[in-house]
Structure formats: structure tokens, C-alpha cells
Design a protein around this motif. Structure first.
Motif, mmCIF file in Angstrom:
data_model
loop_
_atom_site.group_PDB
_atom_site.id
_atom_site.type_symbol
_atom_site.label_atom_id
_atom_site.label_comp_id
_atom_site.label_asym_id
_atom_site.label_seq_id
_atom_site.Cartn_x
_atom_site.Cartn_y
_atom_site.Cartn_z
ATOM 1 N N PRO A 36 -1.879 24.049 13.637
ATOM 2 C CA PRO A 36 -0.952 24.780 14.773
ATOM 3 C C PRO A 36 -2.103 25.104 15.937
ATOM 4 O O PRO A 36 -3.219 25.778 15.851
ATOM 5 N N SER A 84 1.663 16.619 17.576
ATOM 6 C CA SER A 84 3.182 16.796 17.684
ATOM 7 C C SER A 84 3.756 18.217 17.458
ATOM 8 O O SER A 84 2.899 18.957 17.082
ATOM 9 N N GLU A 85 4.745 18.508 17.726
ATOM 10 C CA GLU A 85 5.458 19.983 17.286
ATOM 11 C C GLU A 85 5.832 19.886 15.741
ATOM 12 O O GLU A 85 6.161 18.914 15.199
ATOM 13 N N LYS A 93 8.451 26.777 16.788
ATOM 14 C CA LYS A 93 7.964 25.205 16.796
ATOM 15 C C LYS A 93 6.976 25.236 18.093
ATOM 16 O O LYS A 93 6.868 25.812 18.915
ATOM 17 N N VAL A 94 5.890 24.742 17.454
ATOM 18 C CA VAL A 94 4.628 24.901 18.152
ATOM 19 C C VAL A 94 3.967 23.514 18.317
ATOM 20 O O VAL A 94 4.052 22.665 17.131
ATOM 21 N N GLN A 95 2.972 23.098 18.973
ATOM 22 C CA GLN A 95 2.320 22.032 18.851
ATOM 23 C C GLN A 95 1.155 21.968 17.941
ATOM 24 O O GLN A 95 0.776 23.059 17.687
#
Length: 439
Positions: A36, A84-85, A93-95
Motif C-alpha cells: 500500500p 491498483s486499489e 481503499k488505497v492505491q
């Protein structure tokens, strides 16, 4: 003589017996690793790689995007499967950068290249810590280089190393003090190099006599380093409480440790400083305790950042019964996990799997005005009032009663006979107030 301590606090059962005698085992991941871009307090990182890129161990894959931020490095070699997330351990939700592990662990050519400490300038040391991605590993994840760069008017005379590990169940810092003793001392010496007028104090609770002896032996003859024996009490490892226990100084309301002449670092953070400055290796691993009555073989692992929580639990033998609750961190301040299919990040210290016998599932009831929460609060607050104002969204009253001073240690919730969700409601209001201030 009883150990040093602070005002108030509680004495929860520690349950460290599950894993305190288990030496650290190195866990080599088998599946994909997920990184992340949010693993610290501050601005998220910007991905530096894209799908199909080849990456190596120690390669920077996330660039810090602000002053309060910290870069992220790959802990494996392999191919980027996606950017992606994903679901973060905190539920958001994070990249993230997802890497297919090739199992070869090929390192970048410059890994381990560094100068002797006595040939470095202070700025070079801080830059290595910054670029090494070192953050507070006690749970907060605040970029370490900022802590080590206080304003010029703040006279720092104490560097405190938090070896209290006061959270019930956790034993990773305990094992680090036993197994990486020299690295702890080395990392502390790096910090002391930056603050020539300061002395270093390693604070350890009395329930770790083997670690106390090991660290005392390691610092014999060191004029500027000593070990302080602390009373077993929660939250002994909180910054303000540790400062008071060791120095008898109080951090002023709304102030920082530097206002009391102190800088506080976690045991594993100090080791990460050693690795970044002395060994030339960025932060790529965590020591993680896997514990609780639902785990087959409680243990301590050295885990590569990006490894799945599920893979770590499976390496500990899986479950002997279905856990009632799984927590990332300790039972007092940890975050309840919604799934094991999330990655180990920089701030992951433990996977606590509570059995039915260990979990208190009683429902909350009305406050009986007993005052136990106020008696326990180490910050001298009135949790029952803050909880009331939180539930009624009375933010001005919440601020008047110093709600932002709450360190969210959970002592109030622990002692509450009505099982009120005190710390949760206070935490929610704090987050709302901070979010409104940013608008």
C-alpha cells in the motif's frame, strides 16, 4: 525497589506467556506481495513503477509526496502485476503496488553501500533515515526524520527508547532486545550523534528481566546510555507517560515531547535507524507477534513488508478454533481486522487471534457514573463526559474538556463496568474535528 512509573493507568492481564520465549523466525513469503502507498502518517506515496516492470529487493517503489511522508521499498524481487486499489488493514481503499515474487530476492546493486558513521554529517544521517523509509514502528507510523529534526529552540537532553511493550500479548520488542541487542545500541548511538548534549535511556518493564539484563550488559561502559527499569503498568509505553516515568517531566497541554526536552523512539524503530544508516538497508521488514488462544503455534516472525496476514497466520499453524476477533496490534489499541487478506505494512506489530474464552462480548449498557474511567485515565481526563459529548456531537464541549488530549489508550473502556465504548466514541469525534479543520 519498584520500577519507575507514571500517574494512574491500569493493570490488564498481559498474556505474554504465549510467545515471549519463542525466538524470532524468518518467514519467506510464497504468494504475491502487496505494498500500500499508505503506511505512515502523512501524505500517501506516489507509485514509481507500473505493470510488468521488473523490481529488485531494496528498490524504491513509492516516492514520498509531501514533507510528512515516507518512501516505500520492495522487500522482494519480481514483476509488478498491477498498480491498483486494495483494501488496507484499516479498512479503507488505497492505491498499492502488487508484486509477483520470483523467490530469488535479488537485491539492487547499491544495497548495503554506506559510509562509516564518523565520516557522515548530521544532515547525511537524517537524509539516510528519511530516504530509508523509517517511521515510528510502535504503531503511529510518524516519519522518524521529522522527530529527529526539532526546532532549534528545543533543547533535547533525553533520547528515550521505548522497550516497555506494555500492550498485553505483544512480545516482538522483547525478542528484538534479546536477539538484536547490538543493533538497538547502535541505532541509539546514531541518534545520540545528532544530539551531543543528550543522554540515551532505554526503558524496559520489570516483566522482562532477561531483556533488562541483556541491555544492561550491552551498555556497560557507555557514558551516555543507561537502562531504566519501569513498573509494569499500562500504558507505560505511551510517549507522555514514558517521559514522566523516566524524567518526571510533564509534556505541556497541546505540546510535543520536544517541549519537555525529549525524543521518544520505539525499540524496532531504533533498529531500523541502525539498518538505514549503518547497514545501508531501507525499512523492508517487521517483527510480528502472532498470538492469542485461537492460534495453534503462537510465535514471533521476521516478516517482509507486503506479505499477506493470512500467510503469516498459516505459518503459525493456523487456528485451533475459530477466533472471535482478530486484531492487528494489541488488544488495547489495535485495529480489529475484517479479513486476513490484507498486507503486513510498516505499522503491523502483531496478529492477535482471540478465542471465545478470551474475548469479552458483553454488550454496553448505560453509564452508572462510577468514575472508574476518570480514575484510570493517564491523561487526567473525564472519559465519561467526553463520551457523552461525542454521542451528542457537542464538539465545543468536547474541546472544552480537552478531548483532543486523549491518547486513545483504551484504559477507560477496559475498566468500565458498563462496557461503554468510550475510546471508540472519543476517537470518532477527534477524527471528525481534525477532518473539519482541514477543510
Amino acid at each position: 525497589m519498584s520500577g519507575l512509573t507514571f500517574k494512574r493507568g491500569i493493570h490488564p492481564p498481559h498474556a505474554k506467556f504465549y510467545s515471549e520465549q519463542k525466538a524470532i523466525e524468518k518467514l519467506m513469503p510464497k504468494g504475491d506481495l502487496v505494498f500500500p502507498m499508505v503506511q505512515h502518517i502523512g501524505a500517501p506515496c506516489k507509485p514509481l513503477v507500473k505493470k510488468s516492470d521488473r523490481v529488485l529487493v531494496g528498490q524504491k517503489i513509492g516516492e514520498a509526496s509531501g514533507f510528512v511522508s515516507s518512501p516505500i521499498y520492495s522487500s522482494v524481487s519480481g514483476t509488478v502485476k498491477a498498480v491498483s486499489e486494495i483494501l488496507h488493514p484499516n479498512g479503507s481503499k488505497v492505491q498499492a503496488v502488487i508484486i509477483e515474487n520470483d523467490g530469488e530476492y535479488t537485491e539492487i546493486e547499491t544495497m548495503g553501500q554506506t559510509k562509516p558513521l564518523d565520516q557522515m554529517t548530521d544532515d547525511e544521517i537524517r537524509e539516510l533515515i528519511k530516504e530509508g523509509g523509517v517511521v515510528g514502528l510502535g504503531g503511529a507510523g510518524f516519519p522518524t526524520f521529522i522527530k529527529l529534526s526539532p526546532p532549534p529552540d528545543k533543547k533535547i537532553d533525553h533520547i528515550l527508547v521505548n522497550g516497555a511493550e506494555c500492550e498485553p500479548y505483544l512480545t516482538s520488542d522483547h525478542r528484538i532486545m534479546l536477539e538484536e541487542t547490538e543493533n538497538v545500541v547502535s541505532g541509539l548511538k546514531v541518534i545520540l550523534r545528532l544530539f551531543p548534549d543528550a543522554k540515551g535511556v532505554i526503558g524496559i518493564e520489570e516483566n522482562k528481566p532477561d531483556a533488562i539484563k541483556k541491555m544492561q550488559d550491552a551498555v556497560k561502559g557507555e557514558d551516555r546510555i543507561q537502562v531504566a527499569v519501569l513498573q509494569v503498568k499500562y500504558p507505560q509505553g505511551a510517549e507522555k507517560q514514558l517521559i514522566y516515568s523516566i524524567t518526571q517531566r510533564e509534556v505541556p497541554s497541546g505540546g510535543l515531547p520536544a517541549d519537555a526536552g525529549c525524543i521518544v523512539q520505539n525499540i524496532d524503530t531504533v533498529v531500523a535507524i541502525h539498518k538505514a544508516v549503518v547497514e545501508g538497508r531501507p525499512l523492508m521488514r517487521r517483527i510480528v507477534t502472532v498470538t492469542g488462544g485461537a492460534v495453534k503455534n503462537p510465535c514471533n516472525f521476521e516478516v517482509k513488508i507486503g506479505t499477506s496476514y493470512r500467510e503469516v497466520v498459516e505459518a503459525a499453524g493456523g487456528f485451533i478454533e475459530e477466533p472471535v476477533k482478530i486484531i492487528s496490534g494489541g488488544p488495547m489499541m489495535g485495529i480489529a481486522l475484517f479479513s486476513l487478506d490484507v498486507p503486513i505494512i510498516k505499522t503491523s506489530s502483531s496478529i492477535l487471534c482471540l478465542s471465545k474464552a478470551e474475548a469479552d462480548e458483553r454488550k454496553e449498557s448505560s453509564c452508572i457514573r462510577c468514575g472508574k474511567c476518570a480514575t484510570a485515565c493517564p491523561m487526567n481526563l473525564l472519559p465519561m463526559e467526553l463520551d457523552k459529548y461525542s454521542r451528542y456531537n457537542a464538539q465545543e464541549a468536547f474541546l472544552h474538556y480537552k478531548g483532543m488530549e486523549c491518547i486513545e489508550c483504551g484504559s477507560c473502556s477496559f475498566v468500565c463496568p458498563a462496557k461503554r465504548h468510550l475510546v471508540q466514541s472519543i476517537r470518532t469525534t477527534k477524527r471528525t474535528i481534525l477532518a473539519n479543520r482541514k477543510k
